[in-house]
Design a protein around this motif. Sequence first.
Motif, PDB file in Angstrom:
ATOM      1  N   VAL A  82     -49.898 -21.281 -15.160  1.00  0.00           N
ATOM      2  CA  VAL A  82     -49.633 -22.560 -14.492  1.00  0.00           C
ATOM      3  C   VAL A  82     -48.261 -22.521 -13.817  1.00  0.00           C
ATOM      4  CG1 VAL A  82     -49.155 -25.022 -14.847  1.00  0.00           C
ATOM      5  CG2 VAL A  82     -51.161 -23.980 -15.907  1.00  0.00           C
ATOM      6  N   PHE A  83     -47.253 -22.083 -14.542  1.00  0.00           N
ATOM      7  CA  PHE A  83     -45.924 -22.015 -13.946  1.00  0.00           C
ATOM      8  C   PHE A  83     -45.866 -20.966 -12.840  1.00  0.00           C
ATOM      9  CE2 PHE A  83     -44.644 -24.180 -17.919  1.00  0.00           C
ATOM     10  CZ  PHE A  83     -43.955 -25.243 -17.356  1.00  0.00           C
ATOM     11  N   ALA A  84     -46.558 -19.844 -13.028  1.00  0.00           N
ATOM     12  CA  ALA A  84     -46.591 -18.809 -11.989  1.00  0.00           C
ATOM     13  C   ALA A  84     -47.331 -19.305 -10.752  1.00  0.00           C
ATOM     14  CB  ALA A  84     -47.246 -17.538 -12.523  1.00  0.00           C
ATOM     15  N   GLY A  85     -48.399 -20.058 -10.946  1.00  0.00           N
ATOM     16  CA  GLY A  85     -49.150 -20.600  -9.812  1.00  0.00           C
ATOM     17  C   GLY A  85     -48.331 -21.588  -9.002  1.00  0.00           C
ATOM     18  N   ARG A  86     -47.559 -22.394  -9.686  1.00  0.00           N
ATOM     19  CA  ARG A  86     -46.666 -23.317  -8.979  1.00  0.00           C
ATOM     20  C   ARG A  86     -45.639 -22.524  -8.172  1.00  0.00           C
ATOM     21  NH1 ARG A  86     -43.604 -26.614 -12.444  1.00  0.00           N
ATOM     22  NH2 ARG A  86     -43.379 -28.147 -10.803  1.00  0.00           N
ATOM     23  N   PHE A  87     -45.029 -21.515  -8.812  1.00  0.00           N
ATOM     24  CA  PHE A  87     -44.043 -20.702  -8.109  1.00  0.00           C
ATOM     25  C   PHE A  87     -44.678 -19.972  -6.924  1.00  0.00           C
ATOM     26  CE2 PHE A  87     -42.026 -16.621  -7.325  1.00  0.00           C
ATOM     27  CZ  PHE A  87     -40.754 -17.041  -6.986  1.00  0.00           C
ATOM     28  N   LEU A  88     -45.858 -19.437  -7.120  1.00  0.00           N
ATOM     29  CA  LEU A  88     -46.568 -18.731  -6.047  1.00  0.00           C
ATOM     30  C   LEU A  88     -46.795 -19.648  -4.845  1.00  0.00           C
ATOM     31  CD1 LEU A  88     -48.053 -16.162  -5.095  1.00  0.00           C
ATOM     32  CD2 LEU A  88     -50.099 -17.070  -6.207  1.00  0.00           C
ATOM     33  N   THR A  89     -47.120 -20.894  -5.098  1.00  0.00           N
ATOM     34  CA  THR A  89     -47.327 -21.859  -4.010  1.00  0.00           C
ATOM     35  C   THR A  89     -46.037 -22.072  -3.230  1.00  0.00           C
ATOM     36  OG1 THR A  89     -49.064 -22.954  -5.284  1.00  0.00           O
ATOM     37  CG2 THR A  89     -48.079 -24.217  -3.478  1.00  0.00           C
ATOM     38  N   TYR A  90     -44.912 -22.227  -3.921  1.00  0.00           N
ATOM     39  CA  TYR A  90     -43.634 -22.410  -3.239  1.00  0.00           C
ATOM     40  C   TYR A  90     -43.258 -21.145  -2.460  1.00  0.00           C
ATOM     41  CZ  TYR A  90     -43.400 -26.046  -6.837  1.00  0.00           C
ATOM     42  OH  TYR A  90     -43.682 -27.093  -7.661  1.00  0.00           O
ATOM     43  N   TRP A  91     -43.483 -19.990  -3.060  1.00  0.00           N
ATOM     44  CA  TRP A  91     -43.160 -18.709  -2.413  1.00  0.00           C
ATOM     45  C   TRP A  91     -43.993 -18.507  -1.147  1.00  0.00           C
ATOM     46  CZ3 TRP A  91     -46.124 -14.201  -1.836  1.00  0.00           C
ATOM     47  CH2 TRP A  91     -45.411 -13.080  -1.417  1.00  0.00           C
ATOM     48  N   LYS A  92     -45.293 -18.816  -1.237  1.00  0.00           N
ATOM     49  CA  LYS A  92     -46.161 -18.683  -0.057  1.00  0.00           C
ATOM     50  C   LYS A  92     -45.740 -19.649   1.045  1.00  0.00           C
ATOM     51  CE  LYS A  92     -50.553 -18.348  -0.463  1.00  0.00           C
ATOM     52  NZ  LYS A  92     -51.939 -18.626  -0.852  1.00  0.00           N
TER      53      LYS A  92
END
Length: 174
Positions: A149-159
């Motif tokens: 969940v935390f990685a998915g949130r970060f991935l969204t910001y990174w993308k």
Amino acid sequence: MPLAAIIQGTPIWVWVLLVYLLSRGFKAMNSGTAPLSKLAIVPLVFTAWGILHLITDPLAGWSSVLVWVVGALAGIAAGVFIASRTRFIVDPVANTVMLPGSMLPLVLIVITFAAKFWLGVELATATSLAALGGYVLLSAAVSGVVAGVFAGRFLTYWKAMNARRVIQACSQHA
């Protein structure tokens, strides 16, 4: 086992980690701007914690690793879903993300810590091998989902940051 014995038997690093994670959760309740690199800390902490458990637990085998990976993938999907429905602004020049305040990180941190703490106590006090195996798999699932969940949130910001950089680069060359 009495609560006092459980608390006294808990390693100091667990309490230090709790304080740090709670501070991050409370900070997330206020809107603010953070460097993208700083937003990677909580996903990295939860991922490292989960992987460390998989490596060091003698009962964690390939089934635990598989459960963790499946949980992480489900968590990433959930994190992307959550973050994509949040209003956030990326600044590719400053490499920062402006986020609205949210209780979600704090809630996830508290639930995760409580679940992992409870599972740690159960793993330390279980007397049946079958119960131990079930707790190890449940711990792997919880750990994987939360890290995801935390990685998915970060991935969204990174993308979003990378997409914004491409748009800026194209507009500068046009």
